[in-house]
Design an enzyme around this catalytic site. Structure first.
Site, PDB file in Angstrom:
ATOM      1  N   THR A 106      -6.028  -0.959   7.001  1.00 27.88           N
ATOM      2  CA  THR A 106      -7.384  -1.462   7.243  1.00 27.88           C
ATOM      3  C   THR A 106      -7.554  -1.713   8.736  1.00 27.88           C
ATOM      4  OG1 THR A 106      -7.270  -2.574   5.133  1.00 27.88           O
ATOM      5  CG2 THR A 106      -9.017  -3.299   6.628  1.00 27.88           C
ATOM      6  N   ARG A 165       1.780 -13.993   2.434  1.00 25.38           N
ATOM      7  CA  ARG A 165       1.173 -13.810   3.756  1.00 25.38           C
ATOM      8  C   ARG A 165      -0.146 -14.578   3.869  1.00 25.38           C
ATOM      9  NH1 ARG A 165       1.071  -7.498   4.191  1.00 25.38           N
ATOM     10  NH2 ARG A 165       0.861  -7.758   1.950  1.00 25.38           N
ATOM     11  N   CYS A 202      -5.896  -9.611   3.671  1.00 27.98           N
ATOM     12  CA  CYS A 202      -7.097  -8.755   3.664  1.00 27.98           C
ATOM     13  C   CYS A 202      -8.367  -9.565   3.886  1.00 27.98           C
ATOM     14  CB  CYS A 202      -7.204  -8.010   2.340  1.00 27.98           C
ATOM     15  SG  CYS A 202      -6.023  -6.665   2.198  1.00 27.98           S
ATOM     16  N   VAL A 210       0.827  -1.210   0.000  1.00 22.71           N
ATOM     17  CA  VAL A 210       0.000   0.000   0.000  1.00 22.71           C
ATOM     18  C   VAL A 210       0.863   1.262   0.000  1.00 22.71           C
ATOM     19  CG1 VAL A 210      -1.609   1.330   1.436  1.00 22.71           C
ATOM     20  CG2 VAL A 210      -2.014  -1.093   1.037  1.00 22.71           C
ATOM     21  N   THR A 221      -1.880  -4.605   9.550  1.00 26.48           N
ATOM     22  CA  THR A 221      -2.874  -4.806  10.617  1.00 26.48           C
ATOM     23  C   THR A 221      -3.313  -6.279  10.571  1.00 26.48           C
ATOM     24  OG1 THR A 221      -4.468  -3.863   9.047  1.00 26.48           O
ATOM     25  CG2 THR A 221      -3.810  -2.466  10.881  1.00 26.48           C
ATOM     26  N   ASP A 231      10.304   3.434   6.405  1.00 22.40           N
ATOM     27  CA  ASP A 231       9.930   2.066   6.789  1.00 22.40           C
ATOM     28  C   ASP A 231      10.875   1.613   7.901  1.00 22.40           C
ATOM     29  OD1 ASP A 231       8.161  -0.286   5.082  1.00 22.40           O
ATOM     30  OD2 ASP A 231       9.551  -0.970   6.640  1.00 22.40           O
ATOM     31  N   ARG A 246      14.226  -3.219   3.313  1.00 21.49           N
ATOM     32  CA  ARG A 246      13.242  -2.678   2.364  1.00 21.49           C
ATOM     33  C   ARG A 246      13.702  -1.296   1.857  1.00 21.49           C
ATOM     34  NH1 ARG A 246       9.515  -3.578  -1.486  1.00 21.49           N
ATOM     35  NH2 ARG A 246       7.668  -2.279  -1.341  1.00 21.49           N
TER      36      ARG A 246
HETATM   37  N1  LIG Z   1      -1.795  -5.239   0.212  1.00 19.36           N
HETATM   38  C1  LIG Z   1      -2.988  -4.848  -0.187  1.00 19.36           C
HETATM   39  O1  LIG Z   1      -3.400  -5.115  -1.293  1.00 19.36           O
HETATM   40  C2  LIG Z   1      -3.876  -4.042   0.707  1.00 19.36           C
HETATM   41  C3  LIG Z   1      -5.041  -3.530   0.160  1.00 19.36           C
HETATM   42  C4  LIG Z   1      -5.842  -2.741   0.947  1.00 19.36           C
HETATM   43  C5  LIG Z   1      -5.499  -2.504   2.266  1.00 19.36           C
HETATM   44  N2  LIG Z   1      -4.380  -3.044   2.794  1.00 19.36           N
HETATM   45  C6  LIG Z   1      -4.046  -2.736   4.173  1.00 19.36           C
HETATM   46  O2  LIG Z   1      -2.987  -1.798   4.174  1.00 19.36           O
HETATM   47  C7  LIG Z   1      -2.139  -2.005   5.317  1.00 19.36           C
HETATM   48  C8  LIG Z   1      -0.717  -2.249   4.848  1.00 19.36           C
HETATM   49  O3  LIG Z   1      -0.714  -3.431   4.080  1.00 19.36           O
HETATM   50  P1  LIG Z   1       0.472  -3.807   3.110  1.00 19.36           P
HETATM   51  O4  LIG Z   1      -0.028  -4.924   2.267  1.00 19.36           O
HETATM   52  O5  LIG Z   1       1.043  -2.606   2.472  1.00 19.36           O
HETATM   53  O6  LIG Z   1       1.521  -4.373   4.177  1.00 19.36           O
HETATM   54  P2  LIG Z   1       3.054  -4.728   3.897  1.00 19.36           P
HETATM   55  O7  LIG Z   1       3.429  -5.739   4.906  1.00 19.36           O
HETATM   56  O8  LIG Z   1       3.264  -4.997   2.452  1.00 19.36           O
HETATM   57  O9  LIG Z   1       3.810  -3.368   4.215  1.00 19.36           O
HETATM   58  C9  LIG Z   1       3.806  -2.780   5.445  1.00 19.36           C
HETATM   59  C10 LIG Z   1       5.154  -2.099   5.643  1.00 19.36           C
HETATM   60  O10 LIG Z   1       5.082  -1.416   6.885  1.00 19.36           O
HETATM   61  C11 LIG Z   1       6.349  -1.549   7.536  1.00 19.36           C
HETATM   62  N3  LIG Z   1       6.123  -1.305   8.947  1.00 19.36           N
HETATM   63  C12 LIG Z   1       5.649  -2.125   9.900  1.00 19.36           C
HETATM   64  N4  LIG Z   1       5.557  -1.482  11.065  1.00 19.36           N
HETATM   65  C13 LIG Z   1       6.001  -0.219  10.850  1.00 19.36           C
HETATM   66  C14 LIG Z   1       6.145   0.922  11.666  1.00 19.36           C
HETATM   67  N5  LIG Z   1       5.800   0.882  12.947  1.00 19.36           N
HETATM   68  N6  LIG Z   1       6.635   2.035  11.123  1.00 19.36           N
HETATM   69  C15 LIG Z   1       6.994   2.070   9.820  1.00 19.36           C
HETATM   70  N7  LIG Z   1       6.882   1.025   8.995  1.00 19.36           N
HETATM   71  C16 LIG Z   1       6.372  -0.109   9.494  1.00 19.36           C
HETATM   72  C17 LIG Z   1       6.789  -2.957   7.182  1.00 19.36           C
HETATM   73  O11 LIG Z   1       8.192  -3.071   7.316  1.00 19.36           O
HETATM   74  C18 LIG Z   1       6.311  -3.078   5.736  1.00 19.36           C
HETATM   75  O12 LIG Z   1       7.305  -2.712   4.810  1.00 19.36           O
HETATM   76  C19 LIG Z   1      -2.765  -3.153   6.084  1.00 19.36           C
HETATM   77  O13 LIG Z   1      -3.644  -2.652   7.023  1.00 19.36           O
HETATM   78  C20 LIG Z   1      -3.547  -3.899   4.997  1.00 19.36           C
HETATM   79  O14 LIG Z   1      -4.617  -4.640   5.537  1.00 19.36           O
HETATM   80  C21 LIG Z   1      -3.540  -3.799   2.035  1.00 19.36           C
END
Ligand SMILES: NC(=O)c1ccc[n+]([C@@H]2O[C@H](COP(=O)([O-])OP(=O)(O)OC[C@H]3O[C@@H](n4cnc5c(N)ncnc54)[C@H](O)[C@@H]3O)[C@@H](O)[C@H]2O)c1
Length: 443
Positions: free
Chosen positions: A118, A329, A258, A14, A83, A32, A37
């Site tokens: 989310t 995941r 998700c 995201v 999340t 990050d 990363r």
């Molecule tokens: N992947 C999707 O398609 C998608 C779609 C809609 C919503 N979401 C939601 O978006 C959110 C993020 O999902 P994602 O898929 O991008 O996750 P992800 O795991 O791909 O990325 C999250 C990033 O956040 C970093 N991170 C973790 N804790 C941190 C902190 N305290 N400070 C800074 N960086 C931190 C991690 O190192 C990681 O690189 C989640 O809530 C997910 O449910 C994801």
């Protein structure tokens, strides 16, 4: 707005696309906690396979940082951290709270914090805002403002991307909401929908995924029923889809971070308000049954062909949670694998998109380098799993599997002819209808 600096906290599926898009127009800082990363992003490499070299080059106002104080110059903070759920299937909002605590350290008067992760309705204002206030010493809706704008991107989907999906926006005051909406409207070509409150925006995201989960659960329940009746579910769905208002869902494994996770967020908040959801929980229950159902079906298919489950060699094609995407995941394939191992089968898994080391780290097993693993690996005998694989040599020179499960419909699997890998009487169980009539059974 143009002069403001945006910090994106969390650069995963995201956060990175957001950072790249904002970075084309505004000074943007991508932060990050994962140093590896940041290192790859600085080298214009995205291991999630979403961004190209060109995407990085276009984001000329974007810089990446791993140092916390790198975000201090921002006026707008966007939080996109994971999340997940814990082992008891309860929301784990620790990353959200940690990110809030980090942002709180640098929050200044007039700043805006937007949450994209989310979560359940009420979480932003009830759980995150208190952390922002505590760490910043500032007062909510007086000194700083908050928004919630859920992400709707679909990993691996090159058509529905950040800028061409309508974006839900919201803010903690009418003025903040307007400012947040304008910010997103400046990058989202499909437009924005300004929700009346943060709670409404949070709930919108939660129900989109709950609805999808329940629809898939219905298809899975139908697959369970039709399996007992000896009817091919795909044939039924193909016929049913000819009606204009039949929804085109299909049965399958529901993995990922998700669809299989977010309904638990809704269940959690509903329960804390004294209501225990039935439909949402049943959808989860049915979808979580599918790995065992699939393994049992494979064993039944083998038995019908006089192949005992004990020591049967099974190849699973695909380990990622969805097609054409490297994301592992909450993959349900390790559960299918474990069920088959419990039946006494030998199980090999091949997925060219998944990172073998990550799979080993998270799920504890080795994957193949090619679908014809035993032929190539048998001589090496480097691990106990590989040694087990030598059993696949039993047919002589050529490696043959007793059963193949097509679990994920990666485009790259189109070059595989499953019959070339199959032993005498072997069976192909196609969960995705990928091999068409080449398969012996479909989900
Ligand atoms: N992947 C999707 O398609 C998608 C779609 C809609 C919503 N979401 C939601 O978006 C959110 C993020 O999902 P994602 O898929 O991008 O996750 P992800 O795991 O791909 O990325 C999250 C990033 O956040 C970093 N991170 C973790 N804790 C941190 C902190 N305290 N400070 C800074 N960086 C931190 C991690 O190192 C990681 O690189 C989640 O809530 C997910 O449910 C994801």
């Amino acid at each position: 707005m143009n002069h403001q600096t945006i910090a994106i906290i969390g650069l995963g599926y995201v956060g990175l696309p957001l950072a790249l898009e904002f970075g084309k127009r505004y000074p943007t800082i991508g932060f990050d906690v994962n140093a590896k990363r940041i290192c790859e992003l600085k080298n214009r490499h995205d291991s999630n396979l979403q961004a190209s070299d060109e995407d990085f080059l276009k984001a000329k106002f974007l810089r990446f940082c791993h140092e916390e104080d790198g975000i201090q110059d921002a006026q707008i903070y966007i939080i996109a951290v994971p999340t997940p759920i814990d082992t008891y299937k309860k929301p784990d909002i620790s990353a959200l709270l940690n990110a809030s605590s980090l942002v709180g350290k640098f929050l200044k008067i007039g700043d805006i914090v937007i949450y994209e992760s989310t979560t359940y309705p009420t979480c932003t204002e009830q759980n995150c805002v208190p952390v922002l206030e505590a760490t910043s010493g500032l007062v909510y809706n007086q000194d700083f403002f908050v928004g919630y704008s859920p992400e709707r991107i679909n990993p691996g989907d090159r058509q529905n991307t950040l800028t061409n999906i309508v974006k839900i926006t919201s803010g903690s005051t009418p003025a903040a909401a307007k400012q947040i909406d304008a910010l997103y409207a400046s990058i989202i070509t499909a437009g924005t929908h300004l929700a009346p409150s943060i709670k409404v925006a949070e709930a919108t995201k939660a129900i989109e995924n709950a609805q999808r989960d329940i629809n898939i659960a219905l298809m899975n329940e139908l697959a369970i029923i039709f399996e007992r009746l000896g009817i091919d579910t795909q044939d039924v769905l193909e016929a049913a889809r000819t009606k204009w208002n039949f929804l085109p869902f299909t049965p399958g494994l529901v993995g990922g971070h998700c669809i299989g996770v977010d309904p638990y967020y809704l269940i959690h908040i509903a329960a804390s308000f004294g209501y225990h959801p039935k439909i949402i929980a049943t959808g989860r229950y049915i979808n979580d049954l599918m790995p065992a159902f699939i393994a049992q079906k494979m064993v039944k298919l083998l038995s019908k062909n006089a192949i005992p489950a004990l020591n049967a060699n099974i190849l699973i094609l695909g380990v990622t949670f969805k097609e054409n995407c490297p994301d592992i995941r909450n993959s349900k394939i390790p559960e299918v694998r474990q069920e088959l191992l419990d039946f006494g089968c030998n199980v090999a898994i091949y997925d060219p998109l998944a990172d073998k080391n990550e799979v080993k780290k998270i799920y504890g097993f080795e994957m193949l380098d090619t679908p014809v693993w035993a032929e190539q690996e048998a001589g090496k005998k480097t691990s106990s799993e590989t040694t087990k694989a030598t059993m696949i040599e039993k047919t002589g020179k050529k490696t043959r599997y007793d059963g193949i499960i097509l679990a994920v419909a990666h485009k790259s699997f189109e070059t595989i002819n499953p019959h070339e890998l199959l032993g005498e009487n072997g069976v192909i169980y196609d969960l995705k209808g990928f091999f068409g009539r080449k398969a012996h059974a479909r989900l």
